[in-house]
Design an enzyme around this catalytic site. Structure first.
Site, PDB file in Angstrom:
ATOM      1  N   ARG A 240     -89.786  29.783 143.298  1.00 22.56           N
ATOM      2  CA  ARG A 240     -88.776  30.649 143.909  1.00 22.56           C
ATOM      3  C   ARG A 240     -87.516  29.815 144.150  1.00 22.56           C
ATOM      4  O   ARG A 240     -87.599  28.661 144.601  1.00 22.56           O
ATOM      5  CB  ARG A 240     -89.272  31.181 145.270  1.00 22.56           C
ATOM      6  CG  ARG A 240     -90.332  32.273 145.157  1.00 22.56           C
ATOM      7  CD  ARG A 240     -89.732  33.590 144.688  1.00 22.56           C
ATOM      8  NE  ARG A 240     -90.709  34.670 144.606  1.00 22.56           N
ATOM      9  CZ  ARG A 240     -91.478  34.920 143.542  1.00 22.56           C
ATOM     10  NH1 ARG A 240     -91.383  34.141 142.464  1.00 22.56           N
ATOM     11  NH2 ARG A 240     -92.337  35.921 143.538  1.00 22.56           N
ATOM     12  N   GLU A 269     -80.701  36.230 142.587  1.00 22.56           N
ATOM     13  CA  GLU A 269     -80.982  36.671 141.226  1.00 22.56           C
ATOM     14  C   GLU A 269     -80.542  38.130 141.076  1.00 22.56           C
ATOM     15  O   GLU A 269     -80.751  38.914 141.984  1.00 22.56           O
ATOM     16  CB  GLU A 269     -82.488  36.551 140.939  1.00 22.56           C
ATOM     17  CG  GLU A 269     -82.978  35.111 140.982  1.00 22.56           C
ATOM     18  CD  GLU A 269     -84.476  34.980 140.717  1.00 22.56           C
ATOM     19  OE1 GLU A 269     -85.148  35.979 140.404  1.00 22.56           O
ATOM     20  OE2 GLU A 269     -84.963  33.856 140.845  1.00 22.56           O
ATOM     21  N   HIS A 288     -85.874  34.194 135.250  1.00 29.19           N
ATOM     22  CA  HIS A 288     -87.103  34.532 135.976  1.00 29.19           C
ATOM     23  C   HIS A 288     -88.098  35.224 135.047  1.00 29.19           C
ATOM     24  O   HIS A 288     -88.542  36.342 135.300  1.00 29.19           O
ATOM     25  CB  HIS A 288     -86.778  35.426 137.180  1.00 29.19           C
ATOM     26  CG  HIS A 288     -87.874  35.414 138.206  1.00 29.19           C
ATOM     27  ND1 HIS A 288     -87.642  35.612 139.556  1.00 29.19           N
ATOM     28  CD2 HIS A 288     -89.202  35.226 138.090  1.00 29.19           C
ATOM     29  CE1 HIS A 288     -88.788  35.565 140.209  1.00 29.19           C
ATOM     30  NE2 HIS A 288     -89.753  35.320 139.344  1.00 29.19           N
ATOM     31  N   ILE A 289     -88.433  34.516 133.966  1.00 29.81           N
ATOM     32  CA  ILE A 289     -89.332  35.113 132.968  1.00 29.81           C
ATOM     33  C   ILE A 289     -90.673  34.372 132.902  1.00 29.81           C
ATOM     34  O   ILE A 289     -91.401  34.489 131.907  1.00 29.81           O
ATOM     35  CB  ILE A 289     -88.675  35.090 131.565  1.00 29.81           C
ATOM     36  CG1 ILE A 289     -88.139  33.687 131.213  1.00 29.81           C
ATOM     37  CG2 ILE A 289     -87.526  36.075 131.497  1.00 29.81           C
ATOM     38  CD1 ILE A 289     -88.951  32.978 130.188  1.00 29.81           C
TER      39      ILE A 289
HETATM   40  C1  8YV Z   1     -92.873  38.479 138.855  1.00 28.44           C
HETATM   41  C2  8YV Z   1     -93.182  36.234 139.756  1.00 28.44           C
HETATM   42  O1  8YV Z   1     -92.698  39.171 137.661  1.00 28.44           O
HETATM   43  O2  8YV Z   1     -95.441  36.762 139.910  1.00 28.44           O
HETATM   44  C3  8YV Z   1     -94.450  36.300 140.506  1.00 28.44           C
HETATM   45  O3  8YV Z   1     -94.429  35.901 141.693  1.00 28.44           O
HETATM   46  O4  8YV Z   1     -92.262  35.576 140.141  1.00 28.44           O
HETATM   47  C4  8YV Z   1     -93.067  37.033 138.519  1.00 28.44           C
HETATM   48  O5  8YV Z   1     -94.270  36.915 137.784  1.00 28.44           O
HETATM   49  C5  8YV Z   1     -91.634  38.710 139.688  1.00 28.44           C
HETATM   50  O6  8YV Z   1     -91.851  38.220 140.962  1.00 28.44           O
HETATM   51  C6  8YV Z   1     -91.374  40.226 139.746  1.00 28.44           C
HETATM   52  O7  8YV Z   1     -90.238  40.459 140.522  1.00 28.44           O
END
Ligand code: 8YV
Length: 326
Positions: A240, A269, A288-289
């Site tokens: 994060r 983001e 964020h992929i």
């Molecule tokens: C999510 C992620 O797609 O799983 C998590 O915590 O960061 C990603 O896999 C994302 O959080 C969706 O908003």
């Protein structure tokens, strides 16, 4: 749909997951492009017993507008958008999607390490812009070896262990880690050395942040941490953005305090196009992929749907977040 619990899906989910949910629930869905506007979400929850989300803030404001809500299922492993105290006070169960995404995220972390170290994005632009005019690129464009380098994982949990497996068995890396608690399996399996944060920062050629975002980890990685890193080191974050003081990261990169970075997450983001990080050739930036492969996002959505149904039916097997387990 008489007798089926009413649930609201605040994001589009793959057909298999929606079909599963509709077997057991009376489903209403947000089918707009992009995130559902907050007021639309609050209005949609007036009679909902279940909510499927992937990032909407589950707080007192929302819970006050959802008097029948019993369960929230997030399509993510991270659940920093859950106000756990508010949910606990109102007896709302919260579930998430661990395990199904561990390998996919770990692959992406290795992609960030390799791309940053071997300057893949920079050299891809070099070729595509026609600057490769003769022979081999000059030494100034050479990268850094990943094999047999040292890796420091801050937050060696489920995903961290998958990263360790790749780094140690695939690239012969030396592994340090720092956690709140020891991870003896990882020490046994990957020769991971449990060290202080200071030692990890001083020894690592790659520092990977893999902690969840909690009140304790919010902006915990600061200037003093970057100052302890090797000038030849790379900083990788796919957890994060708000676990880092992003201004300190920008300064460390701008002053050459660290060699480069690979980022999948940011304080805000989507990251603003004018953000200084986006102008740095030694920073690999992804949107964020980490878990965003078709297979894994399908598995996550199916897991989230199963979690929601199990929570509403009182069945076993839902991945309830640890702070809300009875
Ligand atoms: C999510 C992620 O797609 O799983 C998590 O915590 O960061 C990603 O896999 C994302 O959080 C969706 O908003």
């Amino acid at each position: 749909d008489h007798g089926k619990p009413k649930v609201f899906a605040a994001k589009r989910i793959p057909p298999e997951a929606l079909a599963y949910l509709e077997q057991y629930c009376d489903v209403r869905s947000w089918d707009g492009d992009g995130p559902i506007p907050r007021e639309r979400l609050l209005a949609a929850l007036a009679d909902a017993e279940g909510l499927l989300t992937s990032g909407d803030a589950i707080d007192d404001e929302l819970l006050a507008r959802a008097p029948k809500l019993r369960a929230v299922s997030t399509v993510s492993v991270g659940y920093n958008h859950f106000d756990l105290d508010a949910m606990r006070r109102r007896g709302v169960v919260g579930t998430h999607t661990p395990y199904v995404l561990d390998d996919t995220v770990a692959d992406l972390v290795l992609a960030l390490m390799l791309s940053a170290a071997r300057r893949v994005t920079e050299l891809d632009a070099y070729v595509k812009s026609g600057r490769w005019e003769r022979g081999q690129p000059e030494a100034a464009l050479f990268g850094t070896d990943v094999h047999h380098a040292s890796l420091g994982i801050v937050g060696l949990g489920r995903i961290g262990e998958r990263i360790a497996q790749r780094a140690v068995h695939g690239f012969g890396m030396k592994l340090y880690y720092h956690n709140r608690s020891r991870n003896p399996e990882a020490e046994e399996r990957y020769g991971a050395q449990y060290v202080s944060m200071d030692e990890l920062l001083g020894e690592s050629d790659f520092v990977v942040l893999m902690t969840p975002l909690t009140p304790k980890t919010e902006r915990f990685f600061r200037k003093e941490h970057f100052d302890r890193m090797k000038p030849s080191a790379f900083f990788i974050n796919a957890s994060r953005g708000r676990t880092v003081d992003e201004n300190a990261l920008v300064e460390a990169l701008a002053t050459g305090r660290i060699r480069g970075a690979g980022l999948d997450v940011y304080e805000v983001e989507p990251v603003d196009p004018s953000h200084p990080l986006l102008a740095m050739p030694n920073v690999v930036t992804l949107p964020h992929i980490g878990s965003a492969t078709a297979q894994t996002r399908r598995d996550m959505a199916l897991t989230a749907a199963r979690n929601l149904v199990a929570s509403l039916r009182g069945d076993e097997g839902a991945y309830v977040v640890k702070e809300l387990r009875s």
